[in-house]
Design a protein around this motif. Structure first.
Motif, PDB file in Angstrom:
ATOM      1  N   MET A 146       0.820  -1.210   0.000  1.00 48.84           N
ATOM      2  CA  MET A 146       0.000   0.000   0.000  1.00 48.84           C
ATOM      3  C   MET A 146       0.854   1.260   0.000  1.00 48.84           C
ATOM      4  O   MET A 146       1.855   1.341   0.708  1.00 48.84           O
ATOM      5  N   ASN A 147       0.422   2.227  -0.781  1.00 52.26           N
ATOM      6  CA  ASN A 147       1.033   3.542  -0.724  1.00 52.26           C
ATOM      7  C   ASN A 147       0.506   4.307   0.492  1.00 52.26           C
ATOM      8  O   ASN A 147      -0.662   4.144   0.866  1.00 52.26           O
ATOM      9  N   PRO A 148       1.328   5.152   1.114  1.00 50.50           N
ATOM     10  CA  PRO A 148       0.810   5.990   2.197  1.00 50.50           C
ATOM     11  C   PRO A 148      -0.326   6.879   1.702  1.00 50.50           C
ATOM     12  O   PRO A 148      -0.354   7.281   0.537  1.00 50.50           O
ATOM     13  N   ILE A 149      -1.245   7.186   2.593  1.00 46.24           N
ATOM     14  CA  ILE A 149      -2.386   8.033   2.237  1.00 46.24           C
ATOM     15  C   ILE A 149      -2.070   9.501   2.474  1.00 46.24           C
ATOM     16  O   ILE A 149      -2.472  10.372   1.722  1.00 46.24           O
ATOM     17  N   GLU A 150      -1.316   9.777   3.543  1.00 49.58           N
ATOM     18  CA  GLU A 150      -0.922  11.137   3.873  1.00 49.58           C
ATOM     19  C   GLU A 150       0.603  11.205   3.976  1.00 49.58           C
ATOM     20  O   GLU A 150       1.253  10.209   4.288  1.00 49.58           O
ATOM     21  N   PHE A 151       1.119  12.394   3.748  1.00 50.21           N
ATOM     22  CA  PHE A 151       2.566  12.580   3.745  1.00 50.21           C
ATOM     23  C   PHE A 151       2.935  13.741   4.660  1.00 50.21           C
ATOM     24  O   PHE A 151       2.188  14.703   4.799  1.00 50.21           O
ATOM     25  N   GLY A 152       4.082  13.641   5.293  1.00 52.22           N
ATOM     26  CA  GLY A 152       4.533  14.716   6.170  1.00 52.22           C
ATOM     27  C   GLY A 152       5.415  14.167   7.265  1.00 52.22           C
ATOM     28  O   GLY A 152       6.119  13.167   7.082  1.00 52.22           O
ATOM     29  N   GLY A 153       5.351  14.821   8.427  1.00 49.60           N
ATOM     30  CA  GLY A 153       6.167  14.379   9.539  1.00 49.60           C
ATOM     31  C   GLY A 153       5.755  13.012  10.047  1.00 49.60           C
ATOM     32  O   GLY A 153       4.646  12.544   9.810  1.00 49.60           O
ATOM     33  N   GLU A 154       6.658  12.387  10.719  1.00 49.85           N
ATOM     34  CA  GLU A 154       6.460  11.126  11.443  1.00 49.85           C
ATOM     35  C   GLU A 154       6.496   9.884  10.559  1.00 49.85           C
ATOM     36  O   GLU A 154       6.992   8.844  10.960  1.00 49.85           O
ATOM     37  N   MET A 155       5.955   9.973   9.313  1.00 51.31           N
ATOM     38  CA  MET A 155       5.903   8.766   8.477  1.00 51.31           C
ATOM     39  C   MET A 155       7.121   8.642   7.563  1.00 51.31           C
ATOM     40  O   MET A 155       7.230   7.671   6.825  1.00 51.31           O
ATOM     41  N   GLY A 178       2.061  12.947  10.708  1.00 55.00           N
ATOM     42  CA  GLY A 178       1.695  14.032  11.602  1.00 55.00           C
ATOM     43  C   GLY A 178       1.546  13.580  13.047  1.00 55.00           C
ATOM     44  O   GLY A 178       1.747  12.416  13.389  1.00 55.00           O
ATOM     45  N   THR A 179       1.195  14.532  13.898  1.00 61.31           N
ATOM     46  CA  THR A 179       0.954  14.195  15.299  1.00 61.31           C
ATOM     47  C   THR A 179      -0.324  13.366  15.387  1.00 61.31           C
ATOM     48  O   THR A 179      -1.388  13.810  14.968  1.00 61.31           O
ATOM     49  N   PRO A 180      -0.252  12.169  15.921  1.00 58.28           N
ATOM     50  CA  PRO A 180      -1.437  11.311  15.960  1.00 58.28           C
ATOM     51  C   PRO A 180      -2.381  11.707  17.084  1.00 58.28           C
ATOM     52  O   PRO A 180      -2.076  12.593  17.890  1.00 58.28           O
ATOM     53  N   ASN A 181      -3.516  11.045  17.141  1.00 60.22           N
ATOM     54  CA  ASN A 181      -4.463  11.238  18.236  1.00 60.22           C
ATOM     55  C   ASN A 181      -3.952  10.440  19.434  1.00 60.22           C
ATOM     56  O   ASN A 181      -4.406   9.337  19.714  1.00 60.22           O
ATOM     57  N   ILE A 182      -2.998  11.027  20.144  1.00 56.86           N
ATOM     58  CA  ILE A 182      -2.312  10.315  21.225  1.00 56.86           C
ATOM     59  C   ILE A 182      -3.286   9.993  22.349  1.00 56.86           C
ATOM     60  O   ILE A 182      -3.377   8.850  22.815  1.00 56.86           O
ATOM     61  N   ALA A 183      -4.031  11.005  22.791  1.00 57.50           N
ATOM     62  CA  ALA A 183      -4.983  10.781  23.878  1.00 57.50           C
ATOM     63  C   ALA A 183      -6.043   9.765  23.466  1.00 57.50           C
ATOM     64  O   ALA A 183      -6.451   8.916  24.268  1.00 57.50           O
ATOM     65  N   GLY A 184      -6.492   9.831  22.203  1.00 59.45           N
ATOM     66  CA  GLY A 184      -7.478   8.874  21.717  1.00 59.45           C
ATOM     67  C   GLY A 184      -6.945   7.461  21.713  1.00 59.45           C
ATOM     68  O   GLY A 184      -7.651   6.507  22.083  1.00 59.45           O
ATOM     69  N   SER A 185      -5.696   7.307  21.300  1.00 60.50           N
ATOM     70  CA  SER A 185      -5.088   5.980  21.289  1.00 60.50           C
ATOM     71  C   SER A 185      -4.949   5.417  22.700  1.00 60.50           C
ATOM     72  O   SER A 185      -5.227   4.236  22.942  1.00 60.50           O
ATOM     73  N   ILE A 186      -4.538   6.263  23.627  1.00 60.96           N
ATOM     74  CA  ILE A 186      -4.415   5.830  25.021  1.00 60.96           C
ATOM     75  C   ILE A 186      -5.792   5.480  25.587  1.00 60.96           C
ATOM     76  O   ILE A 186      -5.960   4.484  26.300  1.00 60.96           O
ATOM     77  N   GLY A 187      -6.800   6.277  25.229  1.00 60.47           N
ATOM     78  CA  GLY A 187      -8.157   5.963  25.652  1.00 60.47           C
ATOM     79  C   GLY A 187      -8.660   4.662  25.067  1.00 60.47           C
ATOM     80  O   GLY A 187      -9.347   3.885  25.745  1.00 60.47           O
ATOM     81  N   LEU A 188      -8.306   4.396  23.811  1.00 65.92           N
ATOM     82  CA  LEU A 188      -8.680   3.132  23.188  1.00 65.92           C
ATOM     83  C   LEU A 188      -8.024   1.965  23.907  1.00 65.92           C
ATOM     84  O   LEU A 188      -8.659   0.920  24.142  1.00 65.92           O
ATOM     85  N   GLY A 189      -6.760   2.133  24.274  1.00 63.55           N
ATOM     86  CA  GLY A 189      -6.081   1.085  25.029  1.00 63.55           C
ATOM     87  C   GLY A 189      -6.765   0.801  26.350  1.00 63.55           C
ATOM     88  O   GLY A 189      -6.904  -0.364  26.770  1.00 63.55           O
ATOM     89  N   ALA A 190      -7.229   1.867  27.024  1.00 61.16           N
ATOM     90  CA  ALA A 190      -7.951   1.694  28.286  1.00 61.16           C
ATOM     91  C   ALA A 190      -9.282   0.980  28.053  1.00 61.16           C
ATOM     92  O   ALA A 190      -9.708   0.159  28.880  1.00 61.16           O
ATOM     93  N   ALA A 191      -9.943   1.281  26.938  1.00 60.63           N
ATOM     94  CA  ALA A 191     -11.201   0.601  26.606  1.00 60.63           C
ATOM     95  C   ALA A 191     -10.961  -0.882  26.357  1.00 60.63           C
ATOM     96  O   ALA A 191     -11.755  -1.734  26.778  1.00 60.63           O
ATOM     97  N   VAL A 192      -9.878  -1.200  25.662  1.00 63.16           N
ATOM     98  CA  VAL A 192      -9.523  -2.604  25.429  1.00 63.16           C
ATOM     99  C   VAL A 192      -9.315  -3.321  26.760  1.00 63.16           C
ATOM    100  O   VAL A 192      -9.805  -4.444  26.972  1.00 63.16           O
ATOM    101  N   ASP A 193      -8.594  -2.677  27.682  1.00 64.43           N
ATOM    102  CA  ASP A 193      -8.392  -3.264  29.015  1.00 64.43           C
ATOM    103  C   ASP A 193      -9.728  -3.507  29.701  1.00 64.43           C
ATOM    104  O   ASP A 193      -9.953  -4.570  30.311  1.00 64.43           O
ATOM    105  N   TYR A 194     -10.612  -2.538  29.623  1.00 59.70           N
ATOM    106  CA  TYR A 194     -11.911  -2.623  30.291  1.00 59.70           C
ATOM    107  C   TYR A 194     -12.739  -3.780  29.734  1.00 59.70           C
ATOM    108  O   TYR A 194     -13.280  -4.601  30.490  1.00 59.70           O
ATOM    109  N   LEU A 195     -12.840  -3.864  28.412  1.00 61.16           N
ATOM    110  CA  LEU A 195     -13.644  -4.924  27.789  1.00 61.16           C
ATOM    111  C   LEU A 195     -13.014  -6.294  27.987  1.00 61.16           C
ATOM    112  O   LEU A 195     -13.726  -7.295  28.160  1.00 61.16           O
ATOM    113  N   THR A 196     -11.682  -6.335  27.960  1.00 63.49           N
ATOM    114  CA  THR A 196     -10.995  -7.608  28.166  1.00 63.49           C
ATOM    115  C   THR A 196     -11.253  -8.148  29.563  1.00 63.49           C
ATOM    116  O   THR A 196     -11.442  -9.359  29.752  1.00 63.49           O
ATOM    117  N   GLU A 197     -11.263  -7.253  30.559  1.00 62.78           N
ATOM    118  CA  GLU A 197     -11.515  -7.695  31.928  1.00 62.78           C
ATOM    119  C   GLU A 197     -12.930  -8.282  32.068  1.00 62.78           C
ATOM    120  O   GLU A 197     -13.135  -9.287  32.751  1.00 62.78           O
TER     121      GLU A 197
END
Length: 407
Positions: free
Chosen positions: A244-253, A274-293
């Motif tokens: 796959m070709n990247p969809i967006e171009f710039g910093g980080e990738m 670019g700067t990712p949705n850091i807080a969203g990713s961390i929140g998603l990780g917490a949701a995974v922990d919650y559902l897994t438990e």
């Protein structure tokens, strides 16, 4: 193990409120789920203690943020059983993920090639394929329904050696039907096609194993699985992601940038510009922990228990039509319905006056609604925090609505 419903409900403070002088009964989780305090706390902790950009800094806050961000990727990998963390790409949600796959399809498709989807797809799994077909000259084919479910005979007839992509929802956001995507993947692969799964409505409610399903791509959204909005995941088999070709171009990738060219980082960062949705990713990780438990099998069984309790009561209401499969074992916790003589918007407004929050409209599935010959439907959808009392309130509110409008 059974779900400790009182304990779970205590984690969702938003449910403890009065709406229109009635206790809130939230039955719109197919649109978005509520967020437990554990997820909100994780997001707040990032912003209050670790707020920094990821991957770029060597100071302590940056290293802590990066560790939490990448830890969430590992949690998602385990949650869906991807074979490698390289196969887990953070996106804005299912819509973005499916658009990325359709863009990849544009690299491959030739005139007269085929794309096969179903009539029950969300717009996010229709319009990107319409665009890919229009740009490449490929043919977009639809699989239709039989008895409220996917017509597998129609699917087998329409997937041919010309088919290059098959893209099907795991669970319909209208009909609630659970599609046999593992079987469909086998059919697609037998014809050399790539299998794409829209997992927005399945991942929050049942165990998902992408290796067992043998899908090539799988998309999911955080906000439908007790996580924050604006974050999702595209799983893809590593060999395909490398193509796959990247969809967006710039910093980080990027790896190296020269005056006239550039090279990309390895997976998964190749796709995360670019700067990712850091807080969203961390929140998603917490949701995974919650559902897994809690356990996904327990969540699925809880929703089955709710369906088995409420469906007989709903079917007894004269003039109420329910769409989707008759067998509760073949559907998730989604019930689309209409009351004779009333527009779904009027039904939803009346239910809201009783404190019951349901959806009304075409649910971003206009081709399906048109195929059913309807203007719209009302929809009740359940999750881990719903109770038998919520079911009783839904039934009562529908009966009161009938009486109020005299239908």
């Amino acid at each position: 193990m059974t779900i400790e419903i009182a304990k779970i409900r205590s984690d969702f403070q938003i449910l403890d409120q009065i709406v229109n002088d009635e206790p809130l009964v939230y039955l719109d989780s197919a649109a978005t789920t509520q967020k437990p305090r554990q997820v909100l706390d994780a997001i707040r902790a990032y912003y209050e203690h670790d707020n920094a950009n990821v991957h770029r800094g060597v100071h302590t806050l940056a290293e802590r943020a990066t560790a939490d961000y990448e830890s969430s990727r590992d949690k998602v990998r385990a949650f869906i059983n991807a074979s490698s963390r390289k196969e887990v790409l953070f996106t804005r949600g299912t819509t973005t993920a499916l658009n990325w796959v359709a863009k990849f399809a544009e690299q491959i498709l030739q005139p007269e090639d085929e794309i096969v989807i179903s009539i029950m797809e969300h717009h996010s799994n229709i319009i990107p394929w319409q665009q890919a077909a229009a740009k490449t000259g490929a043919v977009l084919k639809f699989v239709y329904l039989k008895d409220g479910e996917l017509d597998m005979a129609d699917l087998r007839a329409k997937v041919t050696n010309q088919t290059k992509f098959v893209s099907i929802t795991h669970v319909s956001n209208v009909l609630g039907v659970i599609n046999p995507v593992k079987e469909i993947a086998q059919i697609a692969h037998d014809h050399g096609a790539i299998m794409v799964v829209d997992g927005a409505q399945s991942t929050p409610h049942m165990t998902v194993d992408v290796q067992d399903l043998d899908c090539d791509f799988f998309a999911l959204s955080g906000h439908k699985m007790a996580g924050p909005t604006g974050i999702g995941v595209l799983y893809g088999k590593e060999a395909l992601l490398n193509q796959m070709n990247p969809i967006e171009f710039g910093g980080e990738m990027i790896d190296f940038v020269y005056e006239q060219s550039a090279t990309w980082k390895e997976l998964p960062w190749k796709f995360e510009a670019g700067t990712p949705n850091i807080a969203g990713s961390i929140g998603l990780g917490a949701a995974v922990d919650y559902l897994t438990e809690i356990g996904l099998d327990n969540i699925h069984q809880h929703e089955q228990d709710l369906l088995n309790y409420v469906m007989p009561q709903l079917r007894e209401i004269e003039g109420l039509t329910i769409y989707g499969p008759e067998d509760n074992q073949r559907r998730g916790g989604v019930i689309a319905f209409n009351l004779d003589g009333l527009h779904p918007h009027d039904v939803a407004t009346a239910l809201d006056m009783e404190g019951v929050a349901v959806r009304a409209g075409h649910h971003c599935a206009q081709p399906l609604i048109d195929h059913l010959g309807l203007p719209a439907t009302a929809r009740a959808s359940f999750y881990i925090y719903n109770t038998f009392a919520d079911c009783d309130k839904l039934v009562e509110a529908i009966k009161l609505t009938k009486a109020f409008f005299g239908v």
